[in-house]
Design an enzyme around this catalytic site. Structure first.
Site, PDB file in Angstrom:
ATOM      1  N   ASN A 164       0.823  -1.211   0.000  1.00 37.18           N
ATOM      2  CA  ASN A 164       0.000   0.000   0.000  1.00 37.18           C
ATOM      3  C   ASN A 164       0.860   1.265   0.000  1.00 37.18           C
ATOM      4  O   ASN A 164       1.888   1.337   0.659  1.00 37.18           O
ATOM      5  CB  ASN A 164      -0.897  -0.015   1.245  1.00 37.18           C
ATOM      6  N   GLN A 216     -14.452  -1.679   0.632  1.00 38.54           N
ATOM      7  CA  GLN A 216     -15.329  -0.509   0.559  1.00 38.54           C
ATOM      8  C   GLN A 216     -15.916  -0.545  -0.860  1.00 38.54           C
ATOM      9  O   GLN A 216     -15.200  -0.316  -1.830  1.00 38.54           O
ATOM     10  CB  GLN A 216     -14.529   0.750   0.839  1.00 38.54           C
ATOM     11  N   HIS A 237     -11.956   0.303  -8.361  1.00 42.38           N
ATOM     12  CA  HIS A 237     -11.461  -1.000  -8.835  1.00 42.38           C
ATOM     13  C   HIS A 237     -11.475  -1.888  -7.592  1.00 42.38           C
ATOM     14  O   HIS A 237     -10.748  -1.591  -6.630  1.00 42.38           O
ATOM     15  CB  HIS A 237     -10.030  -0.804  -9.388  1.00 42.38           C
ATOM     16  N   HIS A 270     -11.023  -4.002  -4.462  1.00 44.58           N
ATOM     17  CA  HIS A 270      -9.817  -4.461  -3.771  1.00 44.58           C
ATOM     18  C   HIS A 270     -10.170  -4.842  -2.351  1.00 44.58           C
ATOM     19  O   HIS A 270     -10.979  -4.185  -1.704  1.00 44.58           O
ATOM     20  CB  HIS A 270      -8.710  -3.401  -3.791  1.00 44.58           C
ATOM     21  N   HIS A 281      -8.812  -4.993   1.338  1.00 45.12           N
ATOM     22  CA  HIS A 281      -7.765  -4.541   2.263  1.00 45.12           C
ATOM     23  C   HIS A 281      -7.486  -5.682   3.241  1.00 45.12           C
ATOM     24  O   HIS A 281      -8.426  -6.273   3.788  1.00 45.12           O
ATOM     25  CB  HIS A 281      -8.248  -3.364   3.111  1.00 45.12           C
TER      26      HIS A 281
HETATM   27  P1  AMP Z   1     -10.348   2.552  -0.812  1.00 48.11           P
HETATM   28  O1  AMP Z   1     -10.454   3.896  -0.126  1.00 48.11           O
HETATM   29  O2  AMP Z   1     -11.048   1.451  -0.087  1.00 48.11           O
HETATM   30  O3  AMP Z   1     -10.733   2.640  -2.275  1.00 48.11           O
HETATM   31  O4  AMP Z   1      -8.819   2.164  -0.742  1.00 48.11           O
HETATM   32  C1  AMP Z   1      -7.852   2.642  -1.610  1.00 48.11           C
HETATM   33  C2  AMP Z   1      -6.525   2.127  -1.123  1.00 48.11           C
HETATM   34  O5  AMP Z   1      -5.606   2.218  -2.190  1.00 48.11           O
HETATM   35  C3  AMP Z   1      -5.935   2.934   0.044  1.00 48.11           C
HETATM   36  O6  AMP Z   1      -5.483   2.023   1.047  1.00 48.11           O
HETATM   37  C4  AMP Z   1      -4.770   3.677  -0.582  1.00 48.11           C
HETATM   38  O7  AMP Z   1      -3.713   3.899   0.322  1.00 48.11           O
HETATM   39  C5  AMP Z   1      -4.373   2.723  -1.704  1.00 48.11           C
HETATM   40  N1  AMP Z   1      -3.722   3.339  -2.849  1.00 48.11           N
HETATM   41  C6  AMP Z   1      -4.145   4.382  -3.571  1.00 48.11           C
HETATM   42  N2  AMP Z   1      -3.310   4.637  -4.601  1.00 48.11           N
HETATM   43  C7  AMP Z   1      -2.340   3.697  -4.527  1.00 48.11           C
HETATM   44  C8  AMP Z   1      -1.173   3.425  -5.299  1.00 48.11           C
HETATM   45  N3  AMP Z   1      -0.834   4.158  -6.354  1.00 48.11           N
HETATM   46  N4  AMP Z   1      -0.380   2.397  -4.920  1.00 48.11           N
HETATM   47  C9  AMP Z   1      -0.714   1.634  -3.860  1.00 48.11           C
HETATM   48  N5  AMP Z   1      -1.810   1.843  -3.095  1.00 48.11           N
HETATM   49  C10 AMP Z   1      -2.604   2.865  -3.414  1.00 48.11           C
END
Ligand code: AMP
Length: 157
Positions: free
Chosen positions: A30, A86, A97, A99, A101
């Protein structure tokens, strides 16, 4: 030939941050981890919502999350796990997209266990003081992320 970047919504994830892949999914470190070992598992196909996943993608994502969760918990000497999706902007999704956590949890990492959800969303900045791991939650450099991904590649899966 290996892929240089993986799509994560509008973001490009450099292969050095990706520590596990299947034909269907990838797992990566992350940019702004809420706790040590906070990683993400994502389908390779750009799918916005959980309901859009195929059954094969759903199974693959959760199979990886299950295995990785156990391994990360042990690797970080944690004692519990938060798994979280989320699903949609009103649920706090910032990257469109899907994901999962995965967050290794330790006793005392947050004053109140569920504060982690506020922290994932970065909505309540004052919660950062309660973080035992990373007070500032700054974006990390690609080099720092590559080192973490290397460690996982050596020890996990
Ligand atoms: P969400 O708010 O559930 O969509 O989570 C997005 C997650 O993606 C967060 O934990 C961010 O820290 C992570 N994130 C966003 N951009 C990047 C990136 N370029 N590389 C790695 N993690 C990212």
């Amino acid at each position: 030939m290996a892929v240089e970047y993986y799509d994560f919504g509008p973001h490009k994830i450099h292969h050095s941050s990706v520590f596990h892949t299947t034909d269907i999914s990838f797992a990566f470190v992350n940019l702004r981890p809420a706790v040590q070992g906070h990683v993400l598992v994502c389908p390779k196909r750009k799918v916005k919502r959980v309901a859009d996943l195929t059954d094969v993608e759903t199974i693959d994502l959760w199979r990886i999350a299950k295995k990785l969760g156990r391994q990360l918990e042990s690797f970080h000497k944690a004692s519990s796990l938060t798994f979280c999706i989320q699903d949609g902007p009103q649920a706090g999704q910032t990257v469109p997209h899907v994901h999962i956590h995965i967050l290794p949890r330790k006793s005392g990492d947050y004053e109140n266990n569920d504060d982690i959800y506020d922290d994932i969303n970065e909505k309540e900045k004052e919660l950062h003081q309660a973080l035992a791991v990373d007070n500032e939650r700054k974006d990390r450099s690609i080099e720092v992320m590559a080192i973490e991904a290397d460690e996982y590649r050596k020890f996990l899966f």
